[in-house]
Design a protein around this motif. Structure first.
Motif, mmCIF file in Angstrom:
data_model
loop_
_atom_site.group_PDB
_atom_site.id
_atom_site.type_symbol
_atom_site.label_atom_id
_atom_site.label_comp_id
_atom_site.label_asym_id
_atom_site.label_seq_id
_atom_site.Cartn_x
_atom_site.Cartn_y
_atom_site.Cartn_z
ATOM 1 N N ILE A 1 0.858 -1.167 0.000
ATOM 2 C CA ILE A 1 0.000 0.000 0.000
ATOM 3 C C ILE A 1 0.902 1.226 0.000
ATOM 4 O O ILE A 1 2.063 1.159 0.386
ATOM 5 C CB ILE A 1 -0.921 0.010 1.239
ATOM 6 N N LYS A 2 0.390 2.359 -0.465
ATOM 7 C CA LYS A 2 1.202 3.568 -0.514
ATOM 8 C C LYS A 2 0.483 4.705 0.174
ATOM 9 O O LYS A 2 -0.688 4.928 -0.088
ATOM 10 C CB LYS A 2 1.490 3.928 -1.978
ATOM 11 N N PRO A 3 1.191 5.467 0.986
ATOM 12 C CA PRO A 3 2.523 5.166 1.511
ATOM 13 C C PRO A 3 2.441 4.201 2.689
ATOM 14 O O PRO A 3 1.367 4.024 3.264
ATOM 15 C CB PRO A 3 3.020 6.527 1.966
ATOM 16 N N ILE A 4 3.565 3.597 3.059
ATOM 17 C CA ILE A 4 3.586 2.649 4.170
ATOM 18 C C ILE A 4 4.777 2.933 5.069
ATOM 19 O O ILE A 4 5.872 3.237 4.591
ATOM 20 C CB ILE A 4 3.626 1.188 3.656
ATOM 21 N N THR A 5 4.545 2.850 6.363
ATOM 22 C CA THR A 5 5.626 2.945 7.341
ATOM 23 C C THR A 5 5.731 1.612 8.055
ATOM 24 O O THR A 5 4.751 1.124 8.615
ATOM 25 C CB THR A 5 5.363 4.055 8.376
ATOM 26 N N ILE A 6 6.926 1.025 8.002
ATOM 27 C CA ILE A 6 7.197 -0.237 8.690
ATOM 28 C C ILE A 6 8.199 0.065 9.798
ATOM 29 O O ILE A 6 9.300 0.554 9.536
ATOM 30 C CB ILE A 6 7.773 -1.290 7.729
ATOM 31 N N ALA A 7 7.810 -0.195 11.036
ATOM 32 C CA ALA A 7 8.661 0.064 12.193
ATOM 33 C C ALA A 7 9.174 -1.260 12.747
ATOM 34 O O ALA A 7 8.393 -2.171 13.009
ATOM 35 C CB ALA A 7 7.870 0.815 13.271
ATOM 36 N N ILE A 8 10.497 -1.352 12.913
ATOM 37 C CA ILE A 8 11.106 -2.586 13.408
ATOM 38 C C ILE A 8 12.034 -2.261 14.574
ATOM 39 O O ILE A 8 12.981 -1.488 14.427
ATOM 40 C CB ILE A 8 11.890 -3.314 12.301
ATOM 41 N N ASP A 9 11.751 -2.856 15.722
ATOM 42 C CA ASP A 9 12.585 -2.689 16.909
ATOM 43 C C ASP A 9 13.293 -3.998 17.237
ATOM 44 O O ASP A 9 12.935 -5.062 16.712
ATOM 45 C CB ASP A 9 11.725 -2.285 18.114
ATOM 46 N N GLY A 10 14.254 -3.915 18.143
ATOM 47 C CA GLY A 10 14.924 -5.125 18.582
ATOM 48 C C GLY A 10 16.237 -4.838 19.272
ATOM 49 O O GLY A 10 16.816 -3.755 19.117
ATOM 50 N N THR B 1 5.700 11.323 1.716
ATOM 51 C CA THR B 1 5.232 12.349 0.784
ATOM 52 C C THR B 1 6.180 12.571 -0.386
ATOM 53 O O THR B 1 5.838 13.246 -1.348
ATOM 54 C CB THR B 1 5.043 13.689 1.523
ATOM 55 N N GLY B 2 7.381 12.008 -0.313
ATOM 56 C CA GLY B 2 8.377 12.213 -1.369
ATOM 57 C C GLY B 2 9.645 11.467 -1.036
ATOM 58 O O GLY B 2 9.627 10.273 -0.802
ATOM 59 N N GLY B 3 10.764 12.203 -0.966
ATOM 60 C CA GLY B 3 12.023 11.610 -0.567
ATOM 61 C C GLY B 3 12.555 10.565 -1.527
ATOM 62 O O GLY B 3 12.164 10.504 -2.693
ATOM 63 N N TYR B 4 13.454 9.725 -1.031
ATOM 64 C CA TYR B 4 14.063 8.688 -1.861
ATOM 65 C C TYR B 4 13.007 7.763 -2.454
ATOM 66 O O TYR B 4 13.079 7.382 -3.624
ATOM 67 C CB TYR B 4 15.071 7.874 -1.030
ATOM 68 N N SER B 5 12.003 7.395 -1.652
ATOM 69 C CA SER B 5 10.996 6.417 -2.094
ATOM 70 C C SER B 5 9.924 7.027 -2.984
ATOM 71 O O SER B 5 9.038 6.307 -3.461
ATOM 72 C CB SER B 5 10.336 5.767 -0.871
ATOM 73 N N ARG B 6 9.970 8.345 -3.160
ATOM 74 C CA ARG B 6 8.946 9.055 -3.938
ATOM 75 C C ARG B 6 7.544 8.833 -3.383
ATOM 76 O O ARG B 6 6.566 8.679 -4.109
ATOM 77 C CB ARG B 6 9.012 8.637 -5.398
ATOM 78 N N GLY B 7 7.472 8.803 -2.059
ATOM 79 C CA GLY B 7 6.176 8.698 -1.405
ATOM 80 C C GLY B 7 5.710 7.282 -1.132
ATOM 81 O O GLY B 7 4.592 7.087 -0.642
ATOM 82 N N ASN B 8 6.541 6.288 -1.432
ATOM 83 C CA ASN B 8 6.143 4.901 -1.139
ATOM 84 C C ASN B 8 6.161 4.617 0.356
ATOM 85 O O ASN B 8 5.372 3.816 0.854
ATOM 86 C CB ASN B 8 7.070 3.910 -1.849
ATOM 87 N N GLY B 9 7.100 5.243 1.069
ATOM 88 C CA GLY B 9 7.175 5.041 2.508
ATOM 89 C C GLY B 9 8.563 4.627 2.951
ATOM 90 O O GLY B 9 9.545 4.807 2.230
ATOM 91 N N ILE B 10 8.646 4.039 4.142
ATOM 92 C CA ILE B 10 9.949 3.807 4.758
ATOM 93 C C ILE B 10 9.924 2.625 5.714
ATOM 94 O O ILE B 10 8.871 2.291 6.280
ATOM 95 C CB ILE B 10 10.390 5.082 5.515
ATOM 96 N N ILE C 1 10.645 10.117 8.501
ATOM 97 C CA ILE C 1 9.574 9.168 8.188
ATOM 98 C C ILE C 1 8.481 9.859 7.383
ATOM 99 O O ILE C 1 8.014 9.342 6.365
ATOM 100 C CB ILE C 1 8.995 8.567 9.489
ATOM 101 N N GLU C 2 8.091 11.032 7.810
ATOM 102 C CA GLU C 2 7.052 11.773 7.108
ATOM 103 C C GLU C 2 7.498 12.169 5.713
ATOM 104 O O GLU C 2 6.703 12.145 4.755
ATOM 105 C CB GLU C 2 6.659 13.013 7.911
ATOM 106 N N ALA C 3 8.769 12.527 5.570
ATOM 107 C CA ALA C 3 9.289 12.931 4.259
ATOM 108 C C ALA C 3 9.184 11.798 3.246
ATOM 109 O O ALA C 3 8.905 12.029 2.067
ATOM 110 C CB ALA C 3 10.745 13.378 4.391
ATOM 111 N N GLU C 4 9.382 10.562 3.698
ATOM 112 C CA GLU C 4 9.287 9.424 2.782
ATOM 113 C C GLU C 4 7.847 9.049 2.474
ATOM 114 O O GLU C 4 7.572 8.346 1.499
ATOM 115 C CB GLU C 4 10.027 8.211 3.368
#
Length: 234
Positions: free
Chosen positions: A3-12, A126-135, A121-124
């Motif tokens: 889905i676009k955009p998507i934020t995936i958060a990974i901790d550990g 709306t744009g950024g390297y991923s062109r709005g796909n997310g991070i 995170i917000e920049a990705e």
């Protein structure tokens, strides 16, 4: 397809594989990649370069608040610069690893860097390297504090034995008894120190746990991608 955009958060914790796995997931999903731990390492390097005593919390906070950090979110080219100095490799050296907890446990510094992390995170989205796909953002408190509203939240864990062996191999190229012993203090002390200001050992509500103890790299990546698919339906 995600889905676009998507934020995936990974901790550990240290040695769970979160950095290498997160970077590969970002590549495959064509997302940006944010290594928040690198930001703390960069802050540590900057303080040392500026001659600030890491025990002087107020001075550390003031220096970090104005550091000119440049950090790529391209998973294939994670270049980190401060004052136009490329510190991408320097911040992985033992000198930084042994001191970073002093900065990472500074609550004011954490607030500063969290704001920077949320902005990236917000920049990705709306744009950024991923062109709005997310991070894909990884660290120790991304799922609970930095991005608790992320579309996908994962806690990547592993046994102490597996984590020490991985870190020994990363640092020394081998995972024999001597190499494991040499990295034990760095890994376990860092986790102990950081656990005083961040929760990354037990998953919060809504956070999926993946135990990579008995998984190789490809299997761990596949497990993360499966969680993403289960959550997003894509």
């Amino acid at each position: 397809m995600t889905i676009k955009p998507i934020t995936i958060a990974i901790d550990g914790p240290s040695g769970s594989g979160k950095s290498s796995v997160s970077k590969e997931v970002a590549r495959r999903l064509e997302l940006g990649y944010l290594d928040t731990g690198a930001m703390y390492r960069a802050a540590t390097w900057w303080c040392l370069r500026e001659g600030v005593e890491l025990t002087d919390a107020d001075s550390v906070t003031a220096v970090v608040d104005t550091m000119p950090l440049s950090m790529s979110t391209n998973p294939d080219d994670q270049t980190i610069r401060l004052d136009d100095v490329n510190i991408t490799e320097i911040i992985r050296e033992t000198n930084i690893s042994s001191k970073v907890s002093a900065v990472a446990t500074n609550l004011e510094v954490r607030d500063i860097l969290r704001r920077m992390q949320r902005a990236r995170i917000e920049a990705e989205r709306t744009g950024g390297y991923s062109r709005g796909n997310g991070i894909v953002a990884e660290g120790r408190d991304i799922t609970t504090v930095v991005a608790p509203d992320a579309d996908v939240r994962i806690l990547l864990v592993a046994s102490e034995e597996a984590r020490l062996a991985r870190r020994a191999k990363d640092v020394h190229g081998v995972a024999d008894a001597q190499a494991v012993e040499a990295t034990k203090d760095e890994v376990l002390r860092r986790d102990a120190d950081d656990s005083t200001v961040s929760s990354f050992q037990v998953a919060a509500d809504g956070v999926a746990t993946i135990d990579s103890s008995d998984l190789d790299f490809e299997q761990t990546v596949a497990a993360v991608l499966q969680v993403v698919e289960n959550v997003t339906g894509n």
